[in-house]
Design an enzyme around this catalytic site. Structure first.
Site, PDB file in Angstrom:
ATOM      1  N   SER A 124      18.554  -7.818  22.604  1.00 41.36           N
ATOM      2  CA  SER A 124      17.627  -6.708  22.384  1.00 41.36           C
ATOM      3  C   SER A 124      18.349  -5.378  22.561  1.00 41.36           C
ATOM      4  O   SER A 124      19.305  -5.279  23.342  1.00 41.36           O
ATOM      5  CB  SER A 124      16.495  -6.823  23.412  1.00 41.36           C
ATOM      6  N   TYR A 149      13.445  -8.334  32.487  1.00 44.22           N
ATOM      7  CA  TYR A 149      13.557  -8.866  31.122  1.00 44.22           C
ATOM      8  C   TYR A 149      14.860  -8.389  30.475  1.00 44.22           C
ATOM      9  O   TYR A 149      15.656  -9.189  29.962  1.00 44.22           O
ATOM     10  CB  TYR A 149      12.357  -8.431  30.266  1.00 44.22           C
ATOM     11  N   LYS A 153      18.622 -10.373  29.263  1.00 44.92           N
ATOM     12  CA  LYS A 153      19.342 -10.281  27.980  1.00 44.92           C
ATOM     13  C   LYS A 153      20.791  -9.867  28.220  1.00 44.92           C
ATOM     14  O   LYS A 153      21.713 -10.412  27.627  1.00 44.92           O
ATOM     15  CB  LYS A 153      18.649  -9.277  27.045  1.00 44.92           C
TER      16      LYS A 153
HETATM   17  P1  NAD Z   1       7.687 -15.231  21.093  1.00 46.45           P
HETATM   18  O1  NAD Z   1       7.153 -15.267  22.468  1.00 46.45           O
HETATM   19  O2  NAD Z   1       6.734 -15.126  19.956  1.00 46.45           O
HETATM   20  O3  NAD Z   1       8.623 -16.504  20.830  1.00 46.45           O
HETATM   21  C1  NAD Z   1       9.375 -17.102  21.843  1.00 46.45           C
HETATM   22  C2  NAD Z   1       9.099 -18.601  21.804  1.00 46.45           C
HETATM   23  O4  NAD Z   1       9.890 -19.245  22.812  1.00 46.45           O
HETATM   24  C3  NAD Z   1       7.629 -18.936  22.058  1.00 46.45           C
HETATM   25  O5  NAD Z   1       7.162 -19.801  21.042  1.00 46.45           O
HETATM   26  C4  NAD Z   1       7.664 -19.657  23.423  1.00 46.45           C
HETATM   27  O6  NAD Z   1       6.660 -20.629  23.522  1.00 46.45           O
HETATM   28  C5  NAD Z   1       9.069 -20.219  23.429  1.00 46.45           C
HETATM   29  N1  NAD Z   1       9.613 -20.461  24.779  1.00 46.45           N
HETATM   30  C6  NAD Z   1       9.647 -19.602  25.825  1.00 46.45           C
HETATM   31  N2  NAD Z   1      10.232 -20.179  26.876  1.00 46.45           N
HETATM   32  C7  NAD Z   1      10.575 -21.430  26.493  1.00 46.45           C
HETATM   33  C8  NAD Z   1      11.211 -22.516  27.149  1.00 46.45           C
HETATM   34  N3  NAD Z   1      11.575 -22.439  28.429  1.00 46.45           N
HETATM   35  N4  NAD Z   1      11.425 -23.646  26.459  1.00 46.45           N
HETATM   36  C9  NAD Z   1      11.046 -23.750  25.161  1.00 46.45           C
HETATM   37  N5  NAD Z   1      10.432 -22.761  24.495  1.00 46.45           N
HETATM   38  C10 NAD Z   1      10.204 -21.611  25.159  1.00 46.45           C
HETATM   39  O7  NAD Z   1       8.742 -14.025  21.034  1.00 46.45           O
HETATM   40  P2  NAD Z   1       9.480 -13.372  19.790  1.00 46.45           P
HETATM   41  O8  NAD Z   1       8.954 -11.998  19.628  1.00 46.45           O
HETATM   42  O9  NAD Z   1       9.490 -14.293  18.632  1.00 46.45           O
HETATM   43  O10 NAD Z   1      10.934 -13.240  20.407  1.00 46.45           O
HETATM   44  C11 NAD Z   1      11.935 -14.227  20.191  1.00 46.45           C
HETATM   45  C12 NAD Z   1      13.174 -13.842  20.992  1.00 46.45           C
HETATM   46  O11 NAD Z   1      13.607 -12.542  20.579  1.00 46.45           O
HETATM   47  C13 NAD Z   1      12.935 -13.752  22.494  1.00 46.45           C
HETATM   48  O12 NAD Z   1      14.080 -14.243  23.160  1.00 46.45           O
HETATM   49  C14 NAD Z   1      12.772 -12.266  22.736  1.00 46.45           C
HETATM   50  O13 NAD Z   1      13.144 -11.895  24.045  1.00 46.45           O
HETATM   51  C15 NAD Z   1      13.739 -11.695  21.709  1.00 46.45           C
HETATM   52  N6  NAD Z   1      13.397 -10.319  21.322  1.00 46.45           N
HETATM   53  C16 NAD Z   1      12.143 -10.028  20.848  1.00 46.45           C
HETATM   54  C17 NAD Z   1      11.822  -8.725  20.518  1.00 46.45           C
HETATM   55  C18 NAD Z   1      10.449  -8.390  20.017  1.00 46.45           C
HETATM   56  O14 NAD Z   1      10.110  -7.208  19.966  1.00 46.45           O
HETATM   57  N7  NAD Z   1       9.622  -9.327  19.613  1.00 46.45           N
HETATM   58  C19 NAD Z   1      12.786  -7.709  20.652  1.00 46.45           C
HETATM   59  C20 NAD Z   1      14.053  -8.032  21.118  1.00 46.45           C
HETATM   60  C21 NAD Z   1      14.364  -9.356  21.454  1.00 46.45           C
HETATM   61  C1  UD1 Z   2       9.388  -2.568  24.402  1.00 47.75           C
HETATM   62  C2  UD1 Z   2      10.124  -2.880  25.668  1.00 47.75           C
HETATM   63  C3  UD1 Z   2      11.506  -3.408  25.317  1.00 47.75           C
HETATM   64  C4  UD1 Z   2      11.381  -4.639  24.424  1.00 47.75           C
HETATM   65  C5  UD1 Z   2      10.556  -4.269  23.188  1.00 47.75           C
HETATM   66  C6  UD1 Z   2      10.292  -5.443  22.314  1.00 47.75           C
HETATM   67  C7  UD1 Z   2       9.194  -1.403  27.386  1.00 47.75           C
HETATM   68  C8  UD1 Z   2       9.430  -0.201  28.222  1.00 47.75           C
HETATM   69  N1  UD1 Z   2      10.182  -1.689  26.500  1.00 47.75           N
HETATM   70  O1  UD1 Z   2      10.136  -1.613  23.676  1.00 47.75           O
HETATM   71  O2  UD1 Z   2      12.234  -3.728  26.485  1.00 47.75           O
HETATM   72  O3  UD1 Z   2      12.666  -5.088  24.013  1.00 47.75           O
HETATM   73  O4  UD1 Z   2       9.286  -3.723  23.595  1.00 47.75           O
HETATM   74  O5  UD1 Z   2       9.440  -6.366  22.919  1.00 47.75           O
HETATM   75  O6  UD1 Z   2       8.177  -2.068  27.496  1.00 47.75           O
HETATM   76  N2  UD1 Z   2       3.434   2.983  22.499  1.00 47.75           N
HETATM   77  C9  UD1 Z   2       2.259   3.697  22.605  1.00 47.75           C
HETATM   78  N3  UD1 Z   2       1.100   3.014  22.843  1.00 47.75           N
HETATM   79  C10 UD1 Z   2       1.058   1.654  22.985  1.00 47.75           C
HETATM   80  C11 UD1 Z   2       2.260   0.931  22.866  1.00 47.75           C
HETATM   81  C12 UD1 Z   2       3.428   1.625  22.642  1.00 47.75           C
HETATM   82  O7  UD1 Z   2       2.272   4.923  22.485  1.00 47.75           O
HETATM   83  O8  UD1 Z   2      -0.033   1.106  23.216  1.00 47.75           O
HETATM   84  C13 UD1 Z   2       4.687   3.695  22.204  1.00 47.75           C
HETATM   85  C14 UD1 Z   2       5.757   3.553  23.265  1.00 47.75           C
HETATM   86  O9  UD1 Z   2       5.634   4.552  24.240  1.00 47.75           O
HETATM   87  C15 UD1 Z   2       7.038   3.681  22.424  1.00 47.75           C
HETATM   88  C16 UD1 Z   2       6.633   3.084  21.063  1.00 47.75           C
HETATM   89  O10 UD1 Z   2       5.210   3.139  21.024  1.00 47.75           O
HETATM   90  O11 UD1 Z   2       7.365   5.030  22.219  1.00 47.75           O
HETATM   91  C17 UD1 Z   2       7.075   1.644  20.890  1.00 47.75           C
HETATM   92  O12 UD1 Z   2       6.627   0.882  22.011  1.00 47.75           O
HETATM   93  P1  UD1 Z   2       6.779  -0.717  22.081  1.00 47.75           P
HETATM   94  O13 UD1 Z   2       6.265  -1.328  20.838  1.00 47.75           O
HETATM   95  O14 UD1 Z   2       6.193  -1.164  23.370  1.00 47.75           O
HETATM   96  O15 UD1 Z   2       8.355  -0.951  22.074  1.00 47.75           O
HETATM   97  P2  UD1 Z   2       9.500  -0.363  23.031  1.00 47.75           P
HETATM   98  O16 UD1 Z   2       8.948   0.479  24.102  1.00 47.75           O
HETATM   99  O17 UD1 Z   2      10.538   0.255  22.164  1.00 47.75           O
END
Ligand code: NAD
Ligand code: UD1
Length: 338
Positions: A124, A149, A153
């Protein structure tokens, strides 16, 4: 030869599985449904027209993983499985360290035991911490994360790097995602958060769908275009395609490789609201409230390394991201729960 997709029932995993299947890859999905549900598997089948192997297993369960590696001919892993809620990680750090870090070490041990040494990992932009200034580049020093979290990572990146250093047969591709939003254009798969969404786009779509009254905008006094936070939103299908390119890299070369996956463009909260209203034709009422602790003013990528080395660029713009997010929410007001 199959690709094991841990967390393949989740938001980004399910979109990546669709792209893998479309490219002709054999896929095994592994998930424990901690943050997903079996219904997504039916949707994947309907969308792809293919049966996909699925194993319900926890990545911390070494014996369970061994069985999966014995059952299938797996030669690479895309590792999405993990917990991702920043607030929850502050309340339950041990759960996050155990699940994300412990789970990854167990997975890598099972991989090594079965001679599978290619991994693409979901990292991330959070690993850039607070000290780096956007546009964020892979050459910048990572660390200084502000919550458990983010620290998981950062630590996992270090662990994977050390594993590859200890055994040069490994290929490790670390992908640093910026802010994934959007959904498959079919509206059949998308993000289905439990409870109150933490992230911006799922909150906006729930307001648009009438499930929540208004969006709270966390601060309008940042040093940005309109005072609200700026982020690099990326369409989840573009992100999914980036994993196929990373997989190609992992097959072509051993080593540790790190790539940003973002568009390189920043949008403020109010710009996203405006784009969403235009794409959906639905008004999104909002109120300005206090800043959210831990938020940065601005965070966006320099995505040029992924372009140069992987031949990957994000193609979908903010309008498509908003239209697809809305279609998913509108077709599935309760996510997969209907
Ligand atoms: P998500 O929660 O939708 O998907 C993660 C999946 O992993 C889920 O289906 C969950 O059931 C499964 N899981 C969790 N722990 C497990 C375990 N111990 N064993 C087996 N399965 C397990 O999340 P996502 O948004 O699809 O994210 C996927 C990956 O990308 C995650 O590692 C997350 O941290 C990373 N990531 C997501 C974002 C985002 O904004 N969505 C941003 C940066 C990184
Ligand atoms: C957040 C996490 C980050 C994670 C990412 C993806 C925090 C501080 N950071 O990032 O670690 O990798 O999600 O899961 O939680 N916002 C609003 N109102 C809302 C929600 C968000 O104004 O209800 C604003 C936030 O202040 C930010 C932007 O929208 O400026 C994006 O927010 P968000 O979607 O939560 O992502 P990040 O904060 O970038």
């Amino acid at each position: 030869m199959a690709v094991l997709v841990t967390g393949g029932a989740g938001y980004i995993g399910s979109h990546t599985v669709i792209e893998l299947l479309a490219s002709g890859k054999e896929v095994v999905i592994l998930d424990n449904f901690y943050n997903s549900c079996p219904k997504v598997l039916e949707r994947i089948k309907a969308l792809s027209g293919k049966e996909v192997a699925f194993e319900e297993c926890d990545i911390r369960d070494k014996a369970g993983l061994d069985k999966v590696f014995e059952k299938y001919d797996i030669d690479s892993v895309i590792h999405f499985a993990g917990l991702k809620a920043v607030g929850e990680s502050c309340q339950k750090p041990m759960l996050y360290y155990d699940n994300n870090i412990g789970g990854t070490v167990t997975l890598c041990q099972a991989m090594a035991d079965h001679g599978c040494k290619r991994i693409v990992f979901s990292s991330s932009a959070t690993v850039y911490g607070e000290h780096n200034v956007s546009p964020l580049k892979e050459t910048m020093t990572a660390g200084g994360t502000t919550n458990p979290y983010g620290t998981t990572k950062f630590f996992i990146e270090q662990i994977l790097t050390d594993i590859e250093k200890s055994d040069p047969e490994w290929s490790v591709c670390i992908l640093r995602y910026f802010n994934p939003i959007g959904a498959h254009e079919s509206g059949m798969i998308g993000e289905s958060p439990n409870g109150i969404p933490n992230n911006l786009m799922p909150y906006i779509t729930q307001v648009a769908e009438g499930k929540r009254e208004f969006l709270s905008v966390y601060g309008n006094d940042y040093d940005t275009v309109d005072g609200t936070g700026v982020r690099d939103y990326i369409h989840v299908v573009d992100l999914a395609k980036g994993h196929l390119k990373a997989l190609d890299k992992a097959y072509a070369e051993n080593g540790t490789f790190i790539y940003n996956l973002g568009t390189g463009c920043g949008y403020s909260v109010l710009q996203v609201v405006e784009a969403f209203e235009k794409a959906s034709g639905v008004k999104v009422p909002y109120k300005i409230v206090d800043r959210r602790p831990g938020d940065l003013a601005t965070c966006f990528s320099d995505p040029s390394k992924a372009k140069e080395e992987l031949g990957w660029v994000a193609e979908k713009g903010i309008d498509e991201m908003c239209a697809d997010s809305y279609r998913w929410q509108h077709n599935n007001p309760n996510g997969y729960e209907d």
